[in-house]
Enzyme design. Structure first.
Site, short mmCIF file in Angstrom:
data_model
loop_
_atom_site.label_atom_id
_atom_site.label_comp_id
_atom_site.label_asym_id
_atom_site.label_seq_id
_atom_site.Cartn_x
_atom_site.Cartn_y
_atom_site.Cartn_z
N ARG A 118 0.61 37.91 45.30
CA ARG A 118 0.00 39.35 44.85
C ARG A 118 1.35 40.16 44.71
O ARG A 118 1.42 41.35 44.66
CB ARG A 118 -0.59 40.00 45.62
CG ARG A 118 -2.27 39.86 45.91
CD ARG A 118 -2.84 41.14 46.33
NE ARG A 118 -4.19 40.50 46.27
CZ ARG A 118 -4.65 39.34 47.08
NH1 ARG A 118 -4.25 39.35 48.08
NH2 ARG A 118 -6.31 39.14 47.03
N LYS A 140 10.13 44.55 32.27
CA LYS A 140 8.95 43.90 31.26
C LYS A 140 9.05 42.45 31.85
O LYS A 140 10.45 41.85 31.40
CB LYS A 140 9.32 44.57 29.83
CG LYS A 140 9.17 45.62 29.40
CD LYS A 140 9.39 45.27 27.83
CE LYS A 140 8.45 47.21 27.06
NZ LYS A 140 8.26 46.97 25.94
N GLU A 182 21.31 44.10 19.71
CA GLU A 182 20.28 44.63 20.95
C GLU A 182 21.47 45.63 21.26
O GLU A 182 21.18 46.97 21.44
CB GLU A 182 20.11 43.90 22.35
CG GLU A 182 19.13 43.33 21.60
CD GLU A 182 17.16 43.59 20.99
OE1 GLU A 182 16.90 44.71 21.48
OE2 GLU A 182 16.09 42.62 20.83
N LYS A 245 19.72 52.84 28.72
CA LYS A 245 18.54 51.37 28.71
C LYS A 245 18.17 52.38 30.06
O LYS A 245 16.74 52.64 30.11
CB LYS A 245 18.31 50.32 28.62
CG LYS A 245 16.92 49.90 28.57
CD LYS A 245 16.35 48.23 28.11
CE LYS A 245 15.15 48.00 28.26
NZ LYS A 245 14.84 46.96 28.07
N GLU A 255 7.04 52.92 29.24
CA GLU A 255 6.87 52.70 27.58
C GLU A 255 5.25 53.68 26.56
O GLU A 255 4.83 53.38 26.12
CB GLU A 255 6.21 51.95 26.67
CG GLU A 255 6.66 51.43 25.39
CD GLU A 255 7.12 50.00 24.83
OE1 GLU A 255 7.27 49.36 25.57
OE2 GLU A 255 6.77 49.96 23.67
N ARG A 259 10.33 55.50 25.34
CA ARG A 259 10.52 53.64 25.60
C ARG A 259 10.24 53.09 24.31
O ARG A 259 10.93 51.92 24.00
CB ARG A 259 10.20 53.09 26.92
CG ARG A 259 10.29 52.09 27.08
CD ARG A 259 10.31 51.18 28.17
NE ARG A 259 10.99 50.07 28.88
CZ ARG A 259 10.95 49.16 29.40
NH1 ARG A 259 10.43 49.52 30.55
NH2 ARG A 259 11.42 47.82 29.80
N ASN A 263 12.26 50.20 20.71
CA ASN A 263 11.53 49.08 19.34
C ASN A 263 11.94 49.49 18.37
O ASN A 263 11.31 48.34 17.24
CB ASN A 263 10.15 49.44 19.66
CG ASN A 263 9.63 49.05 20.59
OD1 ASN A 263 10.12 47.58 21.33
ND2 ASN A 263 8.78 49.30 21.11
N HIS A 266 11.77 46.13 15.56
CA HIS A 266 11.49 45.70 16.53
C HIS A 266 9.70 45.32 15.10
O HIS A 266 9.88 44.29 15.49
CB HIS A 266 11.19 45.78 17.73
CG HIS A 266 12.35 45.15 18.58
ND1 HIS A 266 13.14 46.24 18.69
CD2 HIS A 266 12.36 44.13 19.38
CE1 HIS A 266 14.74 45.03 19.03
NE2 HIS A 266 13.59 44.01 19.75
N HIS A 270 9.32 41.67 14.51
CA HIS A 270 8.57 40.34 14.84
C HIS A 270 7.31 39.59 13.87
O HIS A 270 7.55 38.53 13.92
CB HIS A 270 7.57 41.16 15.69
CG HIS A 270 7.78 41.41 17.44
ND1 HIS A 270 7.93 42.76 17.67
CD2 HIS A 270 9.43 41.38 17.79
CE1 HIS A 270 8.26 43.23 18.88
NE2 HIS A 270 9.39 41.61 19.13
N HIS A 285 16.44 35.66 17.25
CA HIS A 285 15.75 36.97 17.59
C HIS A 285 16.86 38.03 17.58
O HIS A 285 16.60 39.41 16.58
CB HIS A 285 15.52 37.14 19.00
CG HIS A 285 15.07 38.85 19.71
ND1 HIS A 285 13.59 39.22 19.08
CD2 HIS A 285 14.98 39.68 20.27
CE1 HIS A 285 13.66 40.50 19.53
NE2 HIS A 285 14.47 40.71 20.46
#
Ligand code: GLY
Length: 383
Positions: A118, A140, A182, A245, A255, A259, A263, A266, A270, A285
């Site tokens: 947990r 993340k 990035e 960041k 987010e 936040r 992206n 992105h 993607h 990427h």
């Protein structure tokens, strides 16, 4: 600026420590009695600093597991392997799981630690520029599932993230450039001063590297010399990007709003990566992010021509400036795919809500805004 803190309200929930070399890991582990290390196999094999890291872990009695870390194995199976190994080792609720590797290693290990018993503590030593400025900051974690990237996961903060440039010497130049995309993204979002410093430094590094390789230098040797020569300036910029960041995450950990700015580029990226996979094109990427940011700047310019409100905020030189800057640091700017092929994939973006996408549009360097748009509108503006 050796320590950067991440907050939830007034509480420090994670911190980033900046050091010159891997010897600092020893101090970071002090106070943790039961540490379990998960290291990317490639790092163990190719990173000259890996032997030094292994010595530090051995001295501290830390058991280690090696994992493969590429997109194809960024799955629940690997997360289960990490959990099984933790069980075998007898890891308990007081464990600290230390991930050493790039974003795939930290995402999988952070997720495994988050569900094991947990949830146990975890920490990161990111070994790629991309993970130093992005993936290993902000909590993340997750894995790919069915055809979706990072669709299973949680946001949960590492105890700490330890950043040092020494580990970057073994990174292939192309992977370094992934992190450059990035890093520039981060500065475009809110820090134009560091953006220009970064473009200056990274252009110098690009020229130095490409010239030496063109003159017959060995790529790996040239790159190692380059990182060593520019290490101080690089470390400063990595720290500045991490600070930006950390600030965004402190203000919007889960987010709900701000936040999403991270992206930038992105949504296009993607779709580019998915299409590249279908068509067996080799696009990293970071390369997809670079192309995505350029497309977002083009979209911003086109929206300004059609929308008087956006015209008021949009810097009309931005698109060309980003094209010039990205080329000078060695990033690709041209997406090889047509918008009509990208659009259906953008519609499936996991961040799309009610048919609309929160597009992150750059208005100027240091000023990006979120605009909700349908993919149809994007496609018609870009036609
Ligand atoms: N990589 C984007 C974020 O951490 O929110």
């Amino acid at each position: 600026m050796n320590r950067i803190e991440i907050y939830s309200g007034d509480e420090v929930i994670s911190h980033i420590q900046i050091g010159q070399d891997v010897s600092g890991i020893e101090d970071m582990l002090r106070g943790y009695d039961h540490v379990y290390a998960v290291m990317d196999k490639e790092v163990a094999l190719n990173c000259p600093a890996a032997a030094e890291i292994a010595d530090i872990l051995n001295r501290a009695g830390v058991p280690g597991m090696l994992v493969r870390a590429d997109e194809s194995v960024k799955t629940m199976d690997t997360v289960m392997d990490i959990c099984s190994w933790l069980l075998e080792q007898g890891a308990d609720r007081d464990a600290l799981v230390l991930a050493i590797g790039g974003g795939i290693t930290s995402d999988m290990t952070g997720f495994a630690a988050s569900i094991y018993k947990r949830g146990v503590r975890f920490a990161y030593v990111p070994t790629t520029l991309l993970s130093q400025v992005d993936a290993a900051i902000g909590g993340k974690t997750g894995v790919n599932f069915e055809k979706y990237k990072n669709i299973l996961g949680v946001i949960r903060q590492p105890e700490f993230t330890y950043l040092c440039p020494q580990v970057l010497v073994s990174l292939p130049f192309r992977d370094f450039l992934s992190g450059v995309a990035e890093m520039l993204k981060t500065f475009i979002i809110e820090d134009n001063e560091n953006y220009y410093d970064a473009v200056g430094l990274l252009s110098d590094m690009n020229i130095r590297y490409c010239t030496a390789v063109a003159e017959g230098g060995d790529e790996a040797d040239v790159w190692q010399e380059c990182v060593e020569e520019y290490s101080d300036e690089l470390l400063k910029l990595i720290g500045e990007a991490a600070k930006v960041k950390a600030g965004v995450v402190s203000r919007d950990q889960f987010e709900g709003g701000e936040r999403r700015k991270l992206n930038l580029g992105h949504t296009f990226a993607h779709a580019i990566e998915t299409l590249a996979q279908y068509r067996s094109c080799d696009i990293t990427h970071g390369e997809a992010v670079a192309m995505g940011i350029i497309l977002a700047a083009e979209l911003s310019e086109k929206l300004a021509a059609a929308d008087p409100q956006w015209m008021q905020v949009c810097d009309f030189d931005l698109h060309q400036r980003l094209v010039d800057d990205f080329l000078s640091v060695g990033l690709p700017i041209n997406c090889p795919f047509k918008m009509e092929d990208l659009a259906p994939l953008m519609k499936k973006d996991k961040k799309a809500e009610g048919g609309k996408i929160h597009f992150v549009l750059p208005a100027a360097v240091g000023d990006v805004r979120m605009v909700d748009m349908t993919v149809e509108k994007v496609a018609s503006l870009m036609a």
